[in-house]
Motif scaffolding. Structure first.
Motif, PDB file in Angstrom:
ATOM      1  N   LEU A  35       4.187   2.307  -6.486  1.00  0.00           N
ATOM      2  CA  LEU A  35       4.678   2.839  -5.216  1.00  0.00           C
ATOM      3  C   LEU A  35       4.303   1.885  -4.089  1.00  0.00           C
ATOM      4  O   LEU A  35       3.137   1.527  -3.939  1.00  0.00           O
ATOM      5  CB  LEU A  35       4.088   4.223  -4.963  1.00  0.00           C
ATOM      6  N   ARG A  36       5.287   1.486  -3.292  1.00  0.00           N
ATOM      7  CA  ARG A  36       5.006   0.517  -2.242  1.00  0.00           C
ATOM      8  C   ARG A  36       6.034   0.653  -1.126  1.00  0.00           C
ATOM      9  O   ARG A  36       7.032   1.346  -1.273  1.00  0.00           O
ATOM     10  CB  ARG A  36       5.006  -0.906  -2.797  1.00  0.00           C
ATOM     11  N   THR A  37       5.767  -0.023  -0.027  1.00  0.00           N
ATOM     12  CA  THR A  37       6.732  -0.085   1.060  1.00  0.00           C
ATOM     13  C   THR A  37       7.972  -0.836   0.564  1.00  0.00           C
ATOM     14  O   THR A  37       7.858  -1.703  -0.314  1.00  0.00           O
ATOM     15  CB  THR A  37       6.140  -0.828   2.267  1.00  0.00           C
ATOM     16  N   PRO A  70       1.702  -0.806   8.353  1.00  0.00           N
ATOM     17  CA  PRO A  70       1.632  -0.638   6.894  1.00  0.00           C
ATOM     18  C   PRO A  70       0.279  -0.983   6.296  1.00  0.00           C
ATOM     19  O   PRO A  70      -0.149  -0.345   5.325  1.00  0.00           O
ATOM     20  CB  PRO A  70       2.728  -1.595   6.388  1.00  0.00           C
ATOM     21  N   GLU A  71      -0.415  -1.964   6.853  1.00  0.00           N
ATOM     22  CA  GLU A  71      -1.704  -2.338   6.275  1.00  0.00           C
ATOM     23  C   GLU A  71      -2.739  -1.220   6.398  1.00  0.00           C
ATOM     24  O   GLU A  71      -3.781  -1.262   5.719  1.00  0.00           O
ATOM     25  CB  GLU A  71      -2.240  -3.626   6.915  1.00  0.00           C
ATOM     26  N   SER A  72      -2.463  -0.209   7.236  1.00  0.00           N
ATOM     27  CA  SER A  72      -3.389   0.912   7.377  1.00  0.00           C
ATOM     28  C   SER A  72      -3.329   1.874   6.199  1.00  0.00           C
ATOM     29  O   SER A  72      -4.246   2.681   6.018  1.00  0.00           O
ATOM     30  CB  SER A  72      -3.085   1.687   8.667  1.00  0.00           C
ATOM     31  N   PHE A  73      -2.250   1.814   5.405  1.00  0.00           N
ATOM     32  CA  PHE A  73      -2.138   2.733   4.269  1.00  0.00           C
ATOM     33  C   PHE A  73      -1.693   2.038   2.986  1.00  0.00           C
ATOM     34  O   PHE A  73      -1.338   2.697   2.011  1.00  0.00           O
ATOM     35  CB  PHE A  73      -1.172   3.884   4.598  1.00  0.00           C
ATOM     36  N   THR A  74      -1.726   0.700   2.981  1.00  0.00           N
ATOM     37  CA  THR A  74      -1.357  -0.048   1.779  1.00  0.00           C
ATOM     38  C   THR A  74      -2.437  -1.070   1.457  1.00  0.00           C
ATOM     39  O   THR A  74      -3.364  -1.299   2.234  1.00  0.00           O
ATOM     40  CB  THR A  74      -0.011  -0.773   1.951  1.00  0.00           C
ATOM     41  N   THR A 111      -0.024 -13.489  -3.817  1.00  0.00           N
ATOM     42  CA  THR A 111      -0.414 -12.241  -3.176  1.00  0.00           C
ATOM     43  C   THR A 111       0.815 -11.464  -2.740  1.00  0.00           C
ATOM     44  O   THR A 111       1.700 -12.007  -2.066  1.00  0.00           O
ATOM     45  CB  THR A 111      -1.298 -12.511  -1.950  1.00  0.00           C
ATOM     46  N   HIS A 112       0.888 -10.198  -3.138  1.00  0.00           N
ATOM     47  CA  HIS A 112       1.991  -9.309  -2.766  1.00  0.00           C
ATOM     48  C   HIS A 112       1.410  -8.140  -1.960  1.00  0.00           C
ATOM     49  O   HIS A 112       0.389  -7.562  -2.334  1.00  0.00           O
ATOM     50  CB  HIS A 112       2.709  -8.772  -4.008  1.00  0.00           C
ATOM     51  N   HIS A 113       2.082  -7.785  -0.879  1.00  0.00           N
ATOM     52  CA  HIS A 113       1.590  -6.770   0.037  1.00  0.00           C
ATOM     53  C   HIS A 113       2.386  -5.469  -0.109  1.00  0.00           C
ATOM     54  O   HIS A 113       3.452  -5.427  -0.725  1.00  0.00           O
ATOM     55  CB  HIS A 113       1.689  -7.267   1.480  1.00  0.00           C
ATOM     56  N   GLY A 114       1.836  -4.406   0.485  1.00  0.00           N
ATOM     57  CA  GLY A 114       2.590  -3.172   0.639  1.00  0.00           C
ATOM     58  C   GLY A 114       2.429  -2.140  -0.454  1.00  0.00           C
ATOM     59  O   GLY A 114       3.205  -1.180  -0.497  1.00  0.00           O
ATOM     60  N   PHE A 115       1.447  -2.273  -1.353  1.00  0.00           N
ATOM     61  CA  PHE A 115       1.244  -1.272  -2.394  1.00  0.00           C
ATOM     62  C   PHE A 115       0.469  -0.073  -1.830  1.00  0.00           C
ATOM     63  O   PHE A 115      -0.506  -0.241  -1.091  1.00  0.00           O
ATOM     64  CB  PHE A 115       0.478  -1.868  -3.578  1.00  0.00           C
ATOM     65  N   ALA A 146      -6.400   6.312  -1.101  1.00  0.00           N
ATOM     66  CA  ALA A 146      -7.571   6.624  -0.278  1.00  0.00           C
ATOM     67  C   ALA A 146      -7.240   6.446   1.203  1.00  0.00           C
ATOM     68  O   ALA A 146      -7.621   7.271   2.050  1.00  0.00           O
ATOM     69  CB  ALA A 146      -8.749   5.743  -0.680  1.00  0.00           C
ATOM     70  N   LYS A 147      -6.530   5.380   1.551  1.00  0.00           N
ATOM     71  CA  LYS A 147      -6.141   5.162   2.948  1.00  0.00           C
ATOM     72  C   LYS A 147      -5.159   6.231   3.420  1.00  0.00           C
ATOM     73  O   LYS A 147      -5.231   6.700   4.565  1.00  0.00           O
ATOM     74  CB  LYS A 147      -5.529   3.770   3.115  1.00  0.00           C
ATOM     75  N   VAL A 148      -4.211   6.607   2.540  1.00  0.00           N
ATOM     76  CA  VAL A 148      -3.235   7.643   2.895  1.00  0.00           C
ATOM     77  C   VAL A 148      -3.948   8.953   3.180  1.00  0.00           C
ATOM     78  O   VAL A 148      -3.669   9.636   4.180  1.00  0.00           O
ATOM     79  CB  VAL A 148      -2.200   7.814   1.767  1.00  0.00           C
ATOM     80  N   LEU A 149      -4.891   9.337   2.320  1.00  0.00           N
ATOM     81  CA  LEU A 149      -5.621  10.587   2.526  1.00  0.00           C
ATOM     82  C   LEU A 149      -6.428  10.549   3.816  1.00  0.00           C
ATOM     83  O   LEU A 149      -6.519  11.555   4.533  1.00  0.00           O
ATOM     84  CB  LEU A 149      -6.536  10.856   1.331  1.00  0.00           C
TER      85      LEU A 149
END
Length: 335
Positions: free
Chosen positions: A51-53, A68-72, A81-85, A89-92
């Motif tokens: 699950l990712r952006t 996005p970096e606040s919840f991925t 390096t791939h971003h956005g996953f 824990a951040k989402v909660l």
């Protein structure tokens, strides 16, 4: 299990289409009907690690942008390096601070939801998309706003209070948040419980606030036509089967193409009825139904390759199974 139909959500479809459809918001309480996507399915999506952006984002109604970096999180795959996953824990943590989790186009990556969307799209002859919202008690993901779609809300967990306001007063209404000086009369105010269904007609302003527990709901958005859709359909109807060269050479050829195009368009326009244009525009807007289940699983395919059974499917290029057996046989001969 067969996907639910519109009647499973709203009861008498004839009564719904005559009284509520595109006219009036309404709450329904179907018996023992659960959304195809819920918090357990959300956890499974997190557990998959895929699950990712842009399929998830976090939103707030107070115009605060949540980067996005606040919840991925990022991952290194094959040295890149791939971003956005998604980072659960951040989402909660953001949910506990009042933010709302929004999952986009769930029908694209969750098969049961895709099947529900395909069935509803076929019933209504309109394009349908699925979104999933998770909101804490007291939280509000979006301010009062208008959508360019009819919306069916299927409550999956917790409780959510809904406020649905009137339709736009003018035909040139805008999407998104209502201006501060617009005061639209309230048409519906109610709390949606798990298993409940809310219908919001296209353009009716609305907002929702978490009322208890961790509120989660699946929104099925039903897209209808705009004038731009009708323009596109009209252009296709007037130029269909024209048969002109794509790039006429010289002024005379271009003038001949103009005359042929106008003659063809006049003839087609004279025979074109409003219902023909509507049908053509709808056909272009409704996406293809979800692909059928594959004829065999990977495990079944592996067993057939080992047993030497012919691969399933239509004739065409050599199957991976046949290629694999040839390579294996050649290796044995060389040995």
């Amino acid at each position: 299990m067969e996907s639910p139909t519109l009647a499973d959500w709203v009861g008498d479809v004839r009564s719904f289409t005559g009284r509520q459809w595109q006219r009036e918001p309404a709450l329904f309480t179907p018996e023992a009907l659960a959304p195809p996507f819920d918090l357990d399915e959300l956890d499974a999506a997190f557990d998959s690690g895929l699950l990712r952006t842009p399929y998830l984002e976090m939103v707030r109604s107070d115009k605060v942008t949540i980067p996005p970096e606040s919840f991925t999180t990022s991952r290194v795959v094959n040295g890149t390096t791939h971003h956005g996953f998604a980072d659960r824990a951040k989402v909660l943590a953001l949910l506990r601070r009042g933010a709302t989790l929004l999952l986009r186009c769930v029908d694209q990556w969750h098969r049961p939801t895709g099947e529900v969307v395909a069935r509803l799209s076929e019933e209504l002859d309109r394009r349908v998309e699925a979104f999933f919202f998770v909101t804490p008690a007291g939280g509000q993901g979006l301010a009062v706003h208008r959508d360019d779609a009819d919306v069916f809300v299927l409550q999956a967990a917790g409780r959510k209070t809904w406020y649905v306001h009137d339709a736009p007063a003018a035909a040139d209404w805008r999407l998104g948040e209502l201006p501060d000086d617009e005061r639209s009369p309230l048409r519906l105010h109610g709390v949606l419980e798990p298993g409940g269904v809310l219908y919001v007609p296209r353009g009716f302003a609305h907002r929702a606030v978490g009322a208890g527990g961790l509120s989660a709901h699946l929104s099925l958005t039903v897209r209808d036509l705009s004038v731009q859709d009708l323009r596109g359909a009209l252009e296709r109807q007037l130029t269909e089967d024209l048969g002109l060269p794509a790039r006429p050479l010289g002024e005379a050829a271009i003038n001949d193409a103009c005359a042929a195009l106008l003659d063809h368009a006049r003839a087609r326009l004279e025979a074109l009825r409003p219902e023909d244009l509507l049908h053509a525009a709808r056909a272009a807007r409704v996406g293809p139904p979800i692909a059928p289940a594959p004829p065999q699983t990977l495990a079944e395919a592996a067993r057939s390759w080992e047993s030497g059974a012919p691969a399933a499917g239509p004739s065409g290029p050599p199957s991976l199974g046949r290629t694999w057996r040839k390579l294996r046989g050649a290796a044995r001969v060389r040995a």
